[in-house]
Structures are given as C-alpha cells and as structure tokens.
Design a protein around this motif. Structure first.
Motif, PDB file in Angstrom:
ATOM      1  N   UNK A   1      53.225 -92.952-100.683  1.00 32.11           N
ATOM      2  CA  UNK A   1      52.106 -91.789 -99.646  1.00 32.11           C
ATOM      3  C   UNK A   1      51.092 -92.408-100.801  1.00 32.11           C
ATOM      4  N   UNK A   2      49.976 -92.130 -99.925  1.00 32.40           N
ATOM      5  CA  UNK A   2      48.407 -92.138-100.866  1.00 32.40           C
ATOM      6  C   UNK A   2      47.794 -91.522 -99.811  1.00 32.40           C
TER       7      UNK A   2
ATOM      8  N   UNK B   1      46.616 -80.260 -98.874  1.00 30.61           N
ATOM      9  CA  UNK B   1      46.780 -80.025 -97.630  1.00 30.61           C
ATOM     10  C   UNK B   1      47.538 -81.231 -96.961  1.00 30.61           C
ATOM     11  N   UNK B   2      46.337 -83.458 -97.787  1.00 37.44           N
ATOM     12  CA  UNK B   2      47.355 -84.436 -97.462  1.00 37.44           C
ATOM     13  C   UNK B   2      48.386 -84.006 -97.851  1.00 37.44           C
TER      14      UNK B   2
ATOM     15  N   UNK C   1      54.325 -84.534 -96.073  1.00 36.62           N
ATOM     16  CA  UNK C   1      55.732 -84.301 -96.045  1.00 36.62           C
ATOM     17  C   UNK C   1      55.999 -83.745 -94.911  1.00 36.62           C
ATOM     18  N   UNK C   2      55.237 -83.192 -93.938  1.00 32.63           N
ATOM     19  CA  UNK C   2      55.208 -83.197 -92.608  1.00 32.63           C
ATOM     20  C   UNK C   2      56.237 -84.490 -92.171  1.00 32.63           C
ATOM     21  N   UNK C   3      54.900 -85.316 -91.566  1.00 32.23           N
ATOM     22  CA  UNK C   3      55.270 -86.632 -91.463  1.00 32.23           C
ATOM     23  C   UNK C   3      56.524 -87.169 -91.657  1.00 32.23           C
TER      24      UNK C   3
ATOM     25  N   UNK D   1      62.020 -88.883 -90.890  1.00 32.69           N
ATOM     26  CA  UNK D   1      63.450 -89.110 -91.273  1.00 32.69           C
ATOM     27  C   UNK D   1      63.355 -90.542 -92.674  1.00 32.69           C
ATOM     28  N   UNK D   2      61.752 -90.317 -93.492  1.00 39.65           N
ATOM     29  CA  UNK D   2      61.725 -91.286 -94.525  1.00 39.65           C
ATOM     30  C   UNK D   2      62.201 -90.683 -95.687  1.00 39.65           C
ATOM     31  N   UNK D   3      62.022 -91.434 -96.288  1.00 40.48           N
ATOM     32  CA  UNK D   3      62.289 -91.342 -97.906  1.00 40.48           C
ATOM     33  C   UNK D   3      61.358 -91.800 -99.059  1.00 40.48           C
ATOM     34  N   UNK D   4      60.808 -90.856 -99.078  1.00 42.06           N
ATOM     35  CA  UNK D   4      59.598 -90.740-100.163  1.00 42.06           C
ATOM     36  C   UNK D   4      60.149 -90.855-101.227  1.00 42.06           C
TER      37      UNK D   4
END
Length: 126
Positions: free
Chosen positions: A15-16, A33-34, A39-41, A46-49
């Motif tokens: 993420x950026x 907020x960002x 995180x919600x998206x 179903x992505x792994x951060x």
C-alpha cells in the motif's frame, strides 16, 4: 516458477499512503483514514498486504518523496501483485509523473487498486 505459472492474485499487495503538508494532528488522522480505507478494500478483495509505504508532508506534484521511491524500488526487486491506494491522486497529482509511475508498476506487473472503488461511499462512523 515461470511467469506463466503465477498470477497477481497469488502475490502480496503493498500500500501507498500520501498526506500533503498539514498539521501533525491532521496528518495523523489522514494517514489512519487512508490506512482504514485500504484495509477494508484489501479485506473485500482477499488480498494479502505485505508492505506499507507512507509519505507525510509531501505534495502530489513532486516525485521527490522517499517512500514513493522505496515503493518503486521495492516492486522492481520483489514480486508484488497489487499496489493499493486510497485514491489515485495519492500516487501523483501530476499527469506526467502518474504516467511514469504507471509505467514502472506495469513493467513490474503490479496492478493499481483504488480502495475507494471497493469500499463504497465514505460514511461518518460517528
């Protein structure tokens, strides 16, 4: 594993987050907020951060941002499937710079995911 054997869905996301120059309290709130929107998206998709890159106090009209550079270097060196941002303008507000960022991410086979497109309209929680 060859390029034909993997797909971006098998790969981690990064993420950026970018916050323009503002007060310390406002910046902290905007980062959170960002981060929450991303995180919600990420959950919904179903992505792994794997990694997060954050630039606080930097204009979107400049490419001179330390974590943007780190992000671009990271995707060139590591297999990443997605770069998740709250909104597209967090990456850049300059069309020429955005084209350069797009090209770098495309070359690394990284898809840009706009969290706002996957979280619906923002709602006041309270």
């Amino acid at each position: 594993m060859s390029a034909e054997d993997w797909s971006p869905s098998d790969l981690p996301a990064v993420s950026y987050i970018r916050v323009a120059p503002t007060t310390t309290d406002e910046a902290a709130h905007e980062v959170e907020r960002q981060r929450a929107q991303i995180a919600l998206a990420t959950d919904r998709l179903g992505l792994r951060m794997a990694d997060e890159f954050v630039d606080v106090g930097y204009s979107g009209l400049s490419m001179d941002r330390p974590d943007l550079r780190r992000l671009l270097d990271h995707v060139a060196a590591h297999r990443v499937g997605y770069c998740v941002v709250a909104t597209r303008d967090r990456l850049s507000e300059d069309p020429e710079h955005m084209a350069d960022i797009d090209e770098t991410l495309d070359d690394a086979l990284v898809a840009i995911v706009i969290a706002a497109d996957h979280t619906g309209p923002e709602q006041d929680e309270g």
